[in-house]
Write an enzyme that holds these catalytic residues in place. Structure first.
Site, PDB file in Angstrom:
ATOM      1  N   LYS A 201     -17.525  23.834  77.301  1.00 25.51           N
ATOM      2  CA  LYS A 201     -17.254  23.578  75.701  1.00 25.51           C
ATOM      3  C   LYS A 201     -17.527  25.028  74.891  1.00 25.51           C
ATOM      4  O   LYS A 201     -18.400  25.739  75.285  1.00 25.51           O
ATOM      5  CB  LYS A 201     -18.305  22.727  74.904  1.00 25.51           C
ATOM      6  CG  LYS A 201     -17.855  21.331  75.535  1.00 25.51           C
ATOM      7  CD  LYS A 201     -19.079  20.219  75.010  1.00 25.51           C
ATOM      8  CE  LYS A 201     -20.626  20.514  75.232  1.00 25.51           C
ATOM      9  NZ  LYS A 201     -21.366  19.733  74.941  1.00 25.51           N
ATOM     10  N   THR A 251     -22.500  20.670  61.491  1.00 19.10           N
ATOM     11  CA  THR A 251     -21.986  20.454  62.981  1.00 19.10           C
ATOM     12  C   THR A 251     -23.260  19.741  63.805  1.00 19.10           C
ATOM     13  O   THR A 251     -23.033  19.991  64.975  1.00 19.10           O
ATOM     14  CB  THR A 251     -21.279  21.716  63.660  1.00 19.10           C
ATOM     15  OG1 THR A 251     -22.406  22.747  63.642  1.00 19.10           O
ATOM     16  CG2 THR A 251     -20.268  22.174  62.767  1.00 19.10           C
ATOM     17  N   GLY A 253     -24.816  17.642  66.278  1.00 22.89           N
ATOM     18  CA  GLY A 253     -24.615  16.548  67.212  1.00 22.89           C
ATOM     19  C   GLY A 253     -23.344  16.380  67.730  1.00 22.89           C
ATOM     20  O   GLY A 253     -22.843  15.610  68.174  1.00 22.89           O
ATOM     21  N   THR A 254     -22.476  17.658  67.606  1.00 24.09           N
ATOM     22  CA  THR A 254     -21.026  17.711  68.013  1.00 24.09           C
ATOM     23  C   THR A 254     -21.062  17.522  69.621  1.00 24.09           C
ATOM     24  O   THR A 254     -20.263  16.902  70.150  1.00 24.09           O
ATOM     25  CB  THR A 254     -20.519  19.105  67.849  1.00 24.09           C
ATOM     26  OG1 THR A 254     -21.507  20.146  68.125  1.00 24.09           O
ATOM     27  CG2 THR A 254     -20.149  19.217  66.180  1.00 24.09           C
ATOM     28  N   GLY A 255     -22.078  18.049  70.349  1.00 24.37           N
ATOM     29  CA  GLY A 255     -21.990  18.047  71.788  1.00 24.37           C
ATOM     30  C   GLY A 255     -22.309  16.500  72.219  1.00 24.37           C
ATOM     31  O   GLY A 255     -21.571  15.914  73.116  1.00 24.37           O
ATOM     32  N   CYS A 256     -23.289  16.062  71.403  1.00 20.54           N
ATOM     33  CA  CYS A 256     -23.520  14.510  71.967  1.00 20.54           C
ATOM     34  C   CYS A 256     -22.376  13.651  71.495  1.00 20.54           C
ATOM     35  O   CYS A 256     -22.042  12.701  72.195  1.00 20.54           O
ATOM     36  CB  CYS A 256     -24.602  14.057  70.966  1.00 20.54           C
ATOM     37  SG  CYS A 256     -26.294  14.911  71.217  1.00 20.54           S
TER      38      CYS A 256
END
Length: 543
Positions: A201, A251, A253-256
């Site tokens: 990412k 932003t 929590g975008t990865g989760c």
């Protein structure tokens, strides 16, 4: 399939008994708890529900945190972890599993053992591993021993590993300064545990807290876009997935959310690459809608199935092609209301349809000598020009450009050839004013098409068809509706569409209906054209 929390068995019965609801896919999250509700299992469960799945949670750690600080972390006991896994497995086994924060080497080992047991008995479904090792700001969350154990015990069971740029650097031991470094890192991470695929990412590539690194990297990474790199083990080439970099600091929590969305889409039997593309769209849509709730960054919003054209990503072979400034197109626009779109295989057929007032015609000729092709395209182009009709040539871009046809239609195989050709034919087509239509069948193919900003996009086959040998099953009206929500150019439906189905296909979002055998095999062509024009609601050519 269309995600929905109210899916029911199809029924045509008039009985008063309500249909039996179909249970949604069950997806597990094995991760830490975020008391602020923006990341961790809270974000995971919201994403599962938003995308039509039922979420179950195995909590590895409790965190006392809000939007701007983490005050305390307590790891779950191994006994509690082991019991939770066994309890869920006995009654609510997962169709897919998302792994998040595993906290310690002991927890990593316990989860690795569980995955190994399921793999051994053949019950392990897709596993999406978000290796929560480093925060967005670069703080290390997992020590070296735990990282080593994750590589050895968890990665081998992962369908997809989703490190952010910082985590990828920790895993491979070198800096990712260029897109080529990112591609190399994806290969190296995949090789560590022989996982099926890796998604590196890049949303954090140019974060404001990296000022000391930004100067040397900003020339290699386009600061106006957010780019992720996806690579599968059995593929010789990866793909860059790009979306606009949104100016929103909320932003959290975008990865989760991204990894959970991938798991939810996999649980609904979507191919892995499609799940990744859709998850990117889902996160971008959620960032656009995110608002601040406390004093720190707010959480990404969980907004349901992707339905925003500006947030649907474009897919390219290399990072440079994903740069907004270097994308192909936009190609010249075509009329939105296409209506009847005939497809025939000769200039003579084109003329017959022109005489009956058809105004949009695709000339699709296969396996003919070059000289004959040239004559057919030239004659068809001249005939259409005389009555101001619109001729779309299938595949043969040189002839479309030479005879200045209204447009060019290409499939995915021919598109790949145009993209990799050294003489950049797409640039010549765009500069020549020839419009471009592109066939799509999957969300990944839609991403490739969107990257070029074409004049129209087609989807098919909508229904079963015998007109063409294809490798895809019928898309159906539900998928057509999804396409309509994701594209902002005219949408052409093709494949197996009988005249009685036209109203439903148009209601689902089609601007054009591609018709082949219903015209070429009609016993009365004039009557067939009249009926099709009538139901499509498009007037005849004026002469």
């Amino acid at each position: 399939m269309m995600a929905s929390t109210s899916t029911t068995n199809p029924s045509t019965s008039s009985s008063s008994t309500p249909p039996t609801p179909l249970p949604p896919p069950i997806v597990w999250t094995i991760a830490g708890s975020d008391s602020g509700g923006g990341a961790g299992i809270q974000a995971d469960l919201l994403a599962f529900h938003s995308l039509g799945c039922h979420g179950c949670s195995v909590i590895t750690a409790l965190t006392a945190q809000n939007s701007n600080q983490v005050r305390k972390v307590e790891t779950s006991s191994l006994a509690m972890l082991r019991t939770t896994l066994a309890t869920l497995e006995d009654d609510m086994p997962a169709k897919a599993v998302k792994l998040g924060m595993l906290a310690t080497a002991e927890v990593v080992g316990e989860v690795g053992d569980f995955l190994a047991q399921k793999a051994a008995n053949g019950s392990l479904g897709p596993v999406v591993c978000d290796p929560v090792m480093v925060t967005t700001s670069g703080s290390v969350l997992l020590d070296e021993g735990a990282r080593r154990m994750m590589i050895d015990r968890v990665f081998p069971h992962a369908t997809l590993i989703t490190p952010n740029k910082h985590e990828a650097e920790v895993l491979v031991g070198y800096r990712l300064k260029t897109p080529q470094d990112v591609e190399r890192a994806a290969r190296d991470v995949m090789a560590m545990g022989n996982s099926r695929a890796v998604l590196v990412k890049g949303g954090h590539s140019l974060d404001s807290d990296e000022e000391k690194r930004k100067g040397e990297e900003e020339e290699s990474f386009d600061a106006t876009v957010a780019q992720d790199y996806f690579l599968e083990r059995d593929s010789t080439q990866g793909m860059w997935i790009t979306s606009p970099r949104l100016q929103n600091l909320n932003t959290h929590g975008t990865g989760c959310t991204l990894s959970s969305a991938v798991a939810a889409f996999l649980a609904q039997d979507l191919p892995l690459e499609d799940a990744v593309v859709l998850a990117k769209a889902y996160v971008s849509q959620g960032i656009r809608a995110a608002i601040q709730l406390g004093h720190g960054p707010g959480p990404v919003q969980q907004t349901g199935w992707p339905a925003s054209p500006p947030d649907f990503p474009w897919v390219s072979i290399c990072a440079e092609e994903g740069s907004d400034a270097k994308r192909s197109g936009p190609f010249a626009a075509c009329e939105r209301e296409i209506g009847l779109y005939a497809c025939v295989d000769s200039a003579a057929w084109v003329q017959r349809l022109l005489d009956l007032g058809v105004r949009d015609i695709q000339l699709r000729i296969k396996d003919r000598p070059a000289g004959e092709l040239d004559i057919e395209v030239r004659e068809a182009a001249e005939s259409c020009r005389k009555v101001q009709a619109r001729l779309w040539v299938n595949d043969y871009w040189e002839l479309a450009l030479r005879y200045q046809t209204y447009g060019l239609h290409i499939g995915q195989e021919d598109l790949e050839g145009l993209l990799t050709a050294p003489d950049q034919p797409l640039t010549a087509i765009q500069r020549g004013g020839v419009r471009l239509g592109i066939s799509t069948h999957t969300f990944t193919e839609l991403g490739r098409a969107v990257a070029l900003r074409p004049s129209y996009i087609s989807l098919g086959p909508i229904f079963p068809t015998a007109s063409k040998k294809i490798n895809f099953g019928p898309q159906g009206l539900a998928r057509l509706k999804q396409w309509r929500r994701l594209v902002d150019v005219p949408l052409v439906a093709i494949g197996g569409i009988g005249i009685e189905a036209v109203p439903a296909v148009q209601k689902a979002g089609a601007d054009g209906i591609c018709v082949i055998s219903a015209l070429t095999k009609a016993s009365d062509l004039a009557e067939a054209v009249k009926e099709w024009q009538g139901v499509c609601g498009i007037s005849k050519l004026t002469k």
